[in-house]
Design an enzyme around this catalytic site. Structure first.
Site, PDB file in Angstrom:
ATOM      1  N   PHE A   1      30.599 131.089  -4.765  1.00  9.99           N
ATOM      2  CA  PHE A   1      29.556 130.493  -5.606  1.00  9.99           C
ATOM      3  C   PHE A   1      28.626 129.564  -4.835  1.00  9.99           C
ATOM      4  O   PHE A   1      27.809 128.867  -5.431  1.00  9.99           O
ATOM      5  CB  PHE A   1      30.201 129.732  -6.776  1.00  9.99           C
ATOM      6  CG  PHE A   1      30.941 130.636  -7.727  1.00  9.99           C
ATOM      7  CD1 PHE A   1      30.260 131.446  -8.621  1.00  9.99           C
ATOM      8  CD2 PHE A   1      32.331 130.712  -7.706  1.00  9.99           C
ATOM      9  CE1 PHE A   1      30.933 132.299  -9.496  1.00  9.99           C
ATOM     10  CE2 PHE A   1      33.018 131.561  -8.568  1.00  9.99           C
ATOM     11  CZ  PHE A   1      32.319 132.349  -9.468  1.00  9.99           C
TER      12      PHE A   1
ATOM     13  N   ALA B   1      25.538 128.052  -2.723  1.00 12.48           N
ATOM     14  CA  ALA B   1      24.101 128.355  -2.658  1.00 12.48           C
ATOM     15  C   ALA B   1      23.615 128.047  -1.248  1.00 12.48           C
ATOM     16  O   ALA B   1      24.100 127.104  -0.605  1.00 12.48           O
ATOM     17  CB  ALA B   1      23.334 127.518  -3.675  1.00 12.48           C
TER      18      ALA B   1
ATOM     19  N   ALA C   1      27.622 134.443 -13.863  1.00 17.50           N
ATOM     20  CA  ALA C   1      27.208 133.095 -13.447  1.00 17.50           C
ATOM     21  C   ALA C   1      25.802 133.182 -12.861  1.00 17.50           C
ATOM     22  O   ALA C   1      24.912 132.393 -13.217  1.00 17.50           O
ATOM     23  CB  ALA C   1      28.184 132.526 -12.420  1.00 17.50           C
TER      24      ALA C   1
ATOM     25  N   GLY D   1      14.153 133.837  -5.856  1.00 16.98           N
ATOM     26  CA  GLY D   1      14.337 134.826  -4.794  1.00 16.98           C
ATOM     27  C   GLY D   1      15.782 134.774  -4.350  1.00 16.98           C
ATOM     28  O   GLY D   1      16.646 134.305  -5.085  1.00 16.98           O
TER      29      GLY D   1
ATOM     30  N   CYS E   1      20.708 137.525  -4.175  1.00 16.77           N
ATOM     31  CA  CYS E   1      21.716 137.778  -5.210  1.00 16.77           C
ATOM     32  C   CYS E   1      21.227 137.890  -6.646  1.00 16.77           C
ATOM     33  O   CYS E   1      21.676 138.775  -7.373  1.00 16.77           O
ATOM     34  CB  CYS E   1      22.783 136.700  -5.128  1.00 16.77           C
ATOM     35  SG  CYS E   1      23.712 136.869  -3.615  1.00 16.77           S
TER      36      CYS E   1
HETATM   37  C1  UGA Z   1      22.683 131.568  -5.878  1.00 16.25           C
HETATM   38  C2  UGA Z   1      23.637 130.771  -6.787  1.00 16.25           C
HETATM   39  O1  UGA Z   1      23.062 129.492  -7.075  1.00 16.25           O
HETATM   40  C3  UGA Z   1      24.985 130.581  -6.117  1.00 16.25           C
HETATM   41  O2  UGA Z   1      25.891 129.941  -7.020  1.00 16.25           O
HETATM   42  C4  UGA Z   1      25.545 131.953  -5.726  1.00 16.25           C
HETATM   43  O3  UGA Z   1      26.789 131.826  -5.043  1.00 16.25           O
HETATM   44  C5  UGA Z   1      24.554 132.641  -4.810  1.00 16.25           C
HETATM   45  O4  UGA Z   1      23.289 132.803  -5.497  1.00 16.25           O
HETATM   46  C6  UGA Z   1      25.076 134.001  -4.425  1.00 16.25           C
HETATM   47  O5  UGA Z   1      25.463 134.762  -5.318  1.00 16.25           O
HETATM   48  O6  UGA Z   1      25.168 134.273  -3.243  1.00 16.25           O
HETATM   49  P1  UGA Z   1      21.139 130.967  -3.776  1.00 16.25           P
HETATM   50  O7  UGA Z   1      20.478 132.276  -4.111  1.00 16.25           O
HETATM   51  O8  UGA Z   1      21.589 130.734  -2.387  1.00 16.25           O
HETATM   52  O9  UGA Z   1      22.434 130.773  -4.717  1.00 16.25           O
HETATM   53  O10 UGA Z   1      20.149 129.768  -4.144  1.00 16.25           O
HETATM   54  P2  UGA Z   1      19.728 129.043  -5.510  1.00 16.25           P
HETATM   55  O11 UGA Z   1      19.724 127.602  -5.273  1.00 16.25           O
HETATM   56  O12 UGA Z   1      20.494 129.528  -6.666  1.00 16.25           O
HETATM   57  O13 UGA Z   1      18.210 129.491  -5.670  1.00 16.25           O
HETATM   58  C7  UGA Z   1      17.853 130.831  -6.008  1.00 16.25           C
HETATM   59  C8  UGA Z   1      16.367 130.904  -6.319  1.00 16.25           C
HETATM   60  O14 UGA Z   1      16.069 130.249  -7.529  1.00 16.25           O
HETATM   61  C9  UGA Z   1      15.481 130.242  -5.251  1.00 16.25           C
HETATM   62  O15 UGA Z   1      14.345 131.051  -5.047  1.00 16.25           O
HETATM   63  C10 UGA Z   1      15.112 128.918  -5.871  1.00 16.25           C
HETATM   64  O16 UGA Z   1      13.897 128.402  -5.407  1.00 16.25           O
HETATM   65  C11 UGA Z   1      15.028 129.307  -7.339  1.00 16.25           C
HETATM   66  N1  UGA Z   1      15.255 128.167  -8.253  1.00 16.25           N
HETATM   67  C12 UGA Z   1      16.448 127.519  -8.288  1.00 16.25           C
HETATM   68  C13 UGA Z   1      14.226 127.768  -9.094  1.00 16.25           C
HETATM   69  O17 UGA Z   1      13.113 128.349  -9.093  1.00 16.25           O
HETATM   70  N2  UGA Z   1      14.446 126.731  -9.961  1.00 16.25           N
HETATM   71  C14 UGA Z   1      15.634 126.074 -10.019  1.00 16.25           C
HETATM   72  O18 UGA Z   1      15.759 125.136 -10.849  1.00 16.25           O
HETATM   73  C15 UGA Z   1      16.664 126.484  -9.154  1.00 16.25           C
END
Ligand code: UGA
Length: 441
Positions: free
Chosen positions: A149, A151, A206, A256, A259
């Site tokens: 999980f 990030a 999730a 983006g 995942c």
């Molecule tokens: C995500 C999940 O948060 C992790 O729990 C999971 O383990 C992971 O995917 C995975 O399956 O490998 P990650 O993709 O590394 O993690 O990063 P996030 O922080 O979730 O961000 C994903 C995207 O959503 C980014 O582009 C971010 O800029 C965007 N985001 C995130 C938003 O636009 N608003 C937010 O409030 C949060």
């Protein structure tokens, strides 16, 4: 594995990859050459590498030695055939299972770490147990699901202090062995046991629910712009409800990363497979809104630059899918840049960690010579007609706009798709400002 090695000095860990160059980089004495940028990772690697953590291409020996094997290969979206564009391509998972089946000795616990479609454990089991020697009782296997999980950008902290650790399986003894490892640094009440399928499904859900929150807030960002509301005020007010919570309510250019989209599409595929079309349609909308958000930002830029981008220089600030990573997979910057280039714009792209080579692998197929890379953010902005902030790198928050304003075209537009800039920083300068979700645009 680096974090496990740090907390479990008595466990010997081999990280194996068939890609020789990557393994060489993981072994490079110069820690700046590690293939992944992740805050805090190089320090841990420096501490454990050569002690109880090794990087190797020797697959056979590593499988023979192992009591527990984590399958951590990539599972991208399938490109052709049944389920193309929706379900995961499992060829690498299957290849791992076949190799383990052939080479393993004695009892081996096989742990699914890659994110996988539900019921993949069944496939892995079938392959493992089909091993020729199996009936001679020379080898045996237990399969567990232990989804990750973390990030990117906060991976080390997420691993050190996880909200929960999920272990799915049928063999209680194997589950306890894996739990034993985590107990070295994780509180017992955070370690959850489930059956295999709940574990696999929980991982997909999730991510789907996290992505759903982003699509929800992004859809509202457009409504804020037309009604005069402000998305950061709305998100703050919503997030104060303890049932909702404040996290994952930050609007932006769309989610983006490797995942979210893939996992939702897997959920959509699974739902359709079981005839649950309404469920599939519901989750598909989360991805649709994400594409719409990228598209509407691009349209907004074109509209404000008089419907014409031909030969206009646009500075792109940020190409990574989020801050504190060099990962560009599914980055919203890709679609937005391609669309701007398609309108005839010339892009000067800056990012603090993404390399020119990486961007060129992505853009050059269709868009060679329509962009150039700038190491220095101020160079990217020089002589530009507009700038688009696409990644929330902290370096972009306090740019010297007075300095920038002396070397830009007029009229000049700032498009802040991450809502990180303060209008006060340039209110007396001759620049126009559009910010996502801002009703004063
Ligand atoms: C995500 C999940 O948060 C992790 O729990 C999971 O383990 C992971 O995917 C995975 O399956 O490998 P990650 O993709 O590394 O993690 O990063 P996030 O922080 O979730 O961000 C994903 C995207 O959503 C980014 O582009 C971010 O800029 C965007 N985001 C995130 C938003 O636009 N608003 C937010 O409030 C949060």
């Amino acid at each position: 594995m680096a974090v496990i090695a740090k907390y479990c000095p008595d466990i010997k860990i081999n990280v194996v990859d068939i890609n020789k160059e990557r393994i060489e980089l993981w072994n490079d004495l110069d820690l700046n050459k590690l293939p992944i940028f992740e805050p805090g990772l190089s320090e841990i690697i420096n501490f454990v590498r050569g002690k109880n953590l090794t990087f190797t291409t020797d697959l056979a020996q590593s499988i023979k030695e192992a009591d527990m094997i984590f399958i951590s290969v990539n599972t991208p979206i399938k490109k052709t055939g049944i389920g193309a564009g929706q379900t995961s391509d499992l060829r690498w998972v299957e290849a791992c299972a076949r190799q383990i089946s052939d080479i393993a000795i004695g009892h081996t616990i096989v742990v699914e770490k890659s994110t996988l479609p539900v019921r993949t454990a069944k496939t892995i089991k079938e392959i493992l147990f089909a091993s020729k020697d199996n009936f001679k009782k020379e080898k045996s296997f237990s399969v567990l699901s232990n989804p990750e999980f973390l990030a990117e950008g906060t991976a080390i902290n997420d691993l050190k202090k996880p909200d929960r650790v999920l272990i799915g399986g049928e063999d209680k003894e194997a589950m306890l062995s894996l739990k034993e490892i985590y107990l070295n640094w994780v509180e017992e009440e955070k370690i959850i046991f489930t059956n295999l399928w709940s574990s696999e499904l929980s991982k997909l859900c999730a991510n789907a629910i996290l992505a759903q929150r982003i699509s929800s807030i992004n859809s509202i960002s457009a409504l804020c712009e037309v009604t005069g509301a402000d998305i950061s005020e709305v998100a703050n007010a919503i997030g104060k409800d303890s049932r909702i919570g404040s996290k994952f309510l930050k609007t932006g250019p769309g989610f983006g990363g490797s995942c979210f989209k893939k996992d939702i599409l897997n959920l959509v595929y699974l739902s359709r497979y079981y005839g649950l079309d309404d469920v599939a349609n519901y989750w598909e909308k989360v991805v649709d809104i994400n594409s719409w958000q990228k598209m509407r930002i691009y349209e907004e830029i074109v509209k404000r630059l008089f419907g014409n981008l031909v030969d206009k220089k646009i500075a792109i600030l940020g190409f990574a899918f989020k801050a504190n990573t060099n990962d560009t997979r599914e980055s919203p910057a890709i679609d937005i840049c391609e669309n701007l280039i398609n309108e005839g714009a010339l892009l000067s792209i800056h990012d603090y960690k993404v390399t020119e080579e990486n961007i060129s692998r992505i853009l050059d197929d269709k868009s060679k010579n329509c962009w150039h890379y700038c190491k220095d953010v101020y160079d990217a902005l020089k002589d530009a007609h507009a700038t688009v902030i696409l990644t929330e790198w902290s370096g972009y928050i306090n740019l010297d706009w007075k300095r920038i304003s002396k070397e830009i075209k007029s009229p000049f537009w700032i498009f802040d798709t991450r809502s990180i800039l303060k209008y006060e920083s340039f209110k007396n300068l001759n620049v126009n400002f559009w910010q996502i979700g801002n009703g004063n645009n």
